[in-house]
Design a protein around this motif. Sequence first.
Motif, PDB file in Angstrom:
ATOM      1  N   GLU A 105       0.837  -1.204   0.000  1.00  0.00           N
ATOM      2  CA  GLU A 105       0.000   0.000   0.000  1.00  0.00           C
ATOM      3  C   GLU A 105       0.872   1.255   0.000  1.00  0.00           C
ATOM      4  OE1 GLU A 105      -2.698   1.916   3.368  1.00  0.00           O
ATOM      5  OE2 GLU A 105      -3.302  -0.110   2.788  1.00  0.00           O
ATOM      6  N   LEU A 106       1.935   1.229   0.787  1.00  0.00           N
ATOM      7  CA  LEU A 106       2.855   2.367   0.854  1.00  0.00           C
ATOM      8  C   LEU A 106       3.598   2.540  -0.468  1.00  0.00           C
ATOM      9  CD1 LEU A 106       3.915   4.624   2.660  1.00  0.00           C
ATOM     10  CD2 LEU A 106       5.607   3.032   3.562  1.00  0.00           C
ATOM     11  N   LYS A 107       3.994   1.429  -1.107  1.00  0.00           N
ATOM     12  CA  LYS A 107       4.679   1.492  -2.412  1.00  0.00           C
ATOM     13  C   LYS A 107       3.844   2.244  -3.433  1.00  0.00           C
ATOM     14  CE  LYS A 107       7.559  -2.635  -2.452  1.00  0.00           C
ATOM     15  NZ  LYS A 107       7.724  -3.989  -2.996  1.00  0.00           N
ATOM     16  N   ASN A 108       2.532   2.020  -3.399  1.00  0.00           N
ATOM     17  CA  ASN A 108       1.641   2.675  -4.353  1.00  0.00           C
ATOM     18  C   ASN A 108       1.573   4.192  -4.167  1.00  0.00           C
ATOM     19  OD1 ASN A 108       0.960   0.243  -5.560  1.00  0.00           O
ATOM     20  ND2 ASN A 108      -0.780  -0.090  -4.212  1.00  0.00           N
ATOM     21  N   LEU A 109       2.023   4.669  -3.030  1.00  0.00           N
ATOM     22  CA  LEU A 109       1.955   6.105  -2.738  1.00  0.00           C
ATOM     23  C   LEU A 109       3.277   6.832  -2.995  1.00  0.00           C
ATOM     24  CD1 LEU A 109      -0.068   5.893   0.605  1.00  0.00           C
ATOM     25  CD2 LEU A 109      -0.938   6.506  -1.664  1.00  0.00           C
ATOM     26  N   ILE A 110       4.339   6.096  -3.306  1.00  0.00           N
ATOM     27  CA  ILE A 110       5.649   6.728  -3.516  1.00  0.00           C
ATOM     28  C   ILE A 110       5.553   7.768  -4.626  1.00  0.00           C
ATOM     29  CG2 ILE A 110       8.010   6.305  -4.366  1.00  0.00           C
ATOM     30  CD1 ILE A 110       8.035   3.784  -2.720  1.00  0.00           C
ATOM     31  N   GLY A 111       6.173   8.900  -4.361  1.00  0.00           N
ATOM     32  CA  GLY A 111       6.188  10.001  -5.330  1.00  0.00           C
ATOM     33  C   GLY A 111       5.053  10.985  -5.139  1.00  0.00           C
ATOM     34  N   GLU A 129       5.235  12.451   7.289  1.00  0.00           N
ATOM     35  CA  GLU A 129       4.443  13.553   7.822  1.00  0.00           C
ATOM     36  C   GLU A 129       3.574  14.174   6.734  1.00  0.00           C
ATOM     37  OE1 GLU A 129       6.939  16.441   9.726  1.00  0.00           O
ATOM     38  OE2 GLU A 129       7.879  14.922  10.998  1.00  0.00           O
ATOM     39  N   GLU A 130       2.438  14.696   7.158  1.00  0.00           N
ATOM     40  CA  GLU A 130       1.507  15.362   6.255  1.00  0.00           C
ATOM     41  C   GLU A 130       2.233  16.418   5.432  1.00  0.00           C
ATOM     42  OE1 GLU A 130      -2.435  18.245   6.508  1.00  0.00           O
ATOM     43  OE2 GLU A 130      -1.828  17.102   8.256  1.00  0.00           O
ATOM     44  N   GLY A 131       1.946  16.446   4.134  1.00  0.00           N
ATOM     45  CA  GLY A 131       2.520  17.441   3.239  1.00  0.00           C
ATOM     46  C   GLY A 131       3.880  17.066   2.673  1.00  0.00           C
ATOM     47  N   LYS A 132       4.510  16.044   3.237  1.00  0.00           N
ATOM     48  CA  LYS A 132       5.838  15.632   2.767  1.00  0.00           C
ATOM     49  C   LYS A 132       5.700  14.655   1.605  1.00  0.00           C
ATOM     50  CE  LYS A 132       8.238  17.494   6.200  1.00  0.00           C
ATOM     51  NZ  LYS A 132       9.491  18.076   6.327  1.00  0.00           N
ATOM     52  N   LEU A 133       6.729  14.627   0.779  1.00  0.00           N
ATOM     53  CA  LEU A 133       6.786  13.695  -0.332  1.00  0.00           C
ATOM     54  C   LEU A 133       7.039  12.289   0.208  1.00  0.00           C
ATOM     55  CD1 LEU A 133       6.631  13.782  -3.417  1.00  0.00           C
ATOM     56  CD2 LEU A 133       9.118  13.953  -3.452  1.00  0.00           C
ATOM     57  N   ILE A 134       6.313  11.312  -0.309  1.00  0.00           N
ATOM     58  CA  ILE A 134       6.466   9.926   0.131  1.00  0.00           C
ATOM     59  C   ILE A 134       7.610   9.316  -0.672  1.00  0.00           C
ATOM     60  CG2 ILE A 134       5.334   7.682   0.368  1.00  0.00           C
ATOM     61  CD1 ILE A 134       2.640   9.321   0.395  1.00  0.00           C
ATOM     62  N   LEU A 135       8.674   8.954   0.039  1.00  0.00           N
ATOM     63  CA  LEU A 135       9.896   8.446  -0.582  1.00  0.00           C
ATOM     64  C   LEU A 135      10.126   6.986  -0.218  1.00  0.00           C
ATOM     65  CD1 LEU A 135      12.145  11.513   0.319  1.00  0.00           C
ATOM     66  CD2 LEU A 135      10.989  11.074  -1.860  1.00  0.00           C
ATOM     67  N   ARG A 136      11.086   6.367  -0.895  1.00  0.00           N
ATOM     68  CA  ARG A 136      11.448   4.975  -0.598  1.00  0.00           C
ATOM     69  C   ARG A 136      11.937   4.809   0.838  1.00  0.00           C
ATOM     70  NH1 ARG A 136      10.544   1.678  -4.409  1.00  0.00           N
ATOM     71  NH2 ARG A 136      10.597   2.278  -6.574  1.00  0.00           N
ATOM     72  N   SER A 137      12.444   5.866   1.428  1.00  0.00           N
ATOM     73  CA  SER A 137      12.916   5.774   2.816  1.00  0.00           C
ATOM     74  C   SER A 137      11.769   5.410   3.761  1.00  0.00           C
ATOM     75  CB  SER A 137      13.581   7.083   3.260  1.00  0.00           C
ATOM     76  OG  SER A 137      12.680   8.161   3.147  1.00  0.00           O
ATOM     77  N   ALA A 138      10.547   5.790   3.408  1.00  0.00           N
ATOM     78  CA  ALA A 138       9.385   5.401   4.224  1.00  0.00           C
ATOM     79  C   ALA A 138       9.189   3.887   4.158  1.00  0.00           C
ATOM     80  CB  ALA A 138       8.133   6.123   3.749  1.00  0.00           C
ATOM     81  N   LEU A 139       9.436   3.293   2.971  1.00  0.00           N
ATOM     82  CA  LEU A 139       9.361   1.833   2.830  1.00  0.00           C
ATOM     83  C   LEU A 139      10.405   1.153   3.708  1.00  0.00           C
ATOM     84  CD1 LEU A 139       8.977   1.313  -1.024  1.00  0.00           C
ATOM     85  CD2 LEU A 139       7.262   0.875   0.729  1.00  0.00           C
ATOM     86  N   GLU A 140      11.617   1.717   3.697  1.00  0.00           N
ATOM     87  CA  GLU A 140      12.689   1.157   4.515  1.00  0.00           C
ATOM     88  C   GLU A 140      12.329   1.224   5.996  1.00  0.00           C
ATOM     89  OE1 GLU A 140      16.110   3.413   3.305  1.00  0.00           O
ATOM     90  OE2 GLU A 140      15.984   2.658   1.240  1.00  0.00           O
ATOM     91  N   LYS A 141      11.755   2.348   6.405  1.00  0.00           N
ATOM     92  CA  LYS A 141      11.358   2.514   7.806  1.00  0.00           C
ATOM     93  C   LYS A 141      10.275   1.497   8.174  1.00  0.00           C
ATOM     94  CE  LYS A 141       9.946   6.095  11.079  1.00  0.00           C
ATOM     95  NZ  LYS A 141       9.595   7.518  11.244  1.00  0.00           N
TER      96      LYS A 141
END
Length: 168
Positions: A105-111, A129-141
């Motif tokens: 689900e998170l992968k689908n939101l990257i970018g 965080e709200e307003g931030k760009l969703i990056l691969r680092s979120a997947l790693e986390k």
Amino acid sequence: MKQIKLQPLNQDVEVSTDSTLLSVLIKQEMNVLQACGGQGRCATCHVYIQAGEKSLSPKSEQEILTLSFITSSKANSRLACQAKVWQDGIVIEVPQGMYIGSIGELKNLIGKRAQQNLIHPLTGDVLVEEGKLILRSALEKMTEIDSSFSTDLRQILLPPEKSMSSGK
């Protein structure tokens, strides 16, 4: 009809007796993932009851089990899909963000930009965080949190090696 309050929205809502808190959140157009389809197994509808806990149905065995795995769980935690409204006076604290149910689900939101905080359902950690760009680092986390959680869960559920070899 019963009256409940949603915090931090400071919003009063009228609901039918025996409605689940999840149905209330959905009616209020709150973004609740409900990854398990309301079966009390995923924690993506985890809320806190600030007042009126006795005005809700008691926790089921499934809800107690699921809540036991959530590191952000407190005594006043409930799964919105399992808690039914019986009386007035309930005050619900809704998390500031949306729980993410899976890495896919998170992968689908990257970018994309997060419309609200994206929260890990078991730990309550903010992944993005709200307003931030969703990056691969979120997947790693999220992967790191899931891996750590799986290790902890195995240690709880599996007997130590010592007791397994005690039959020798």
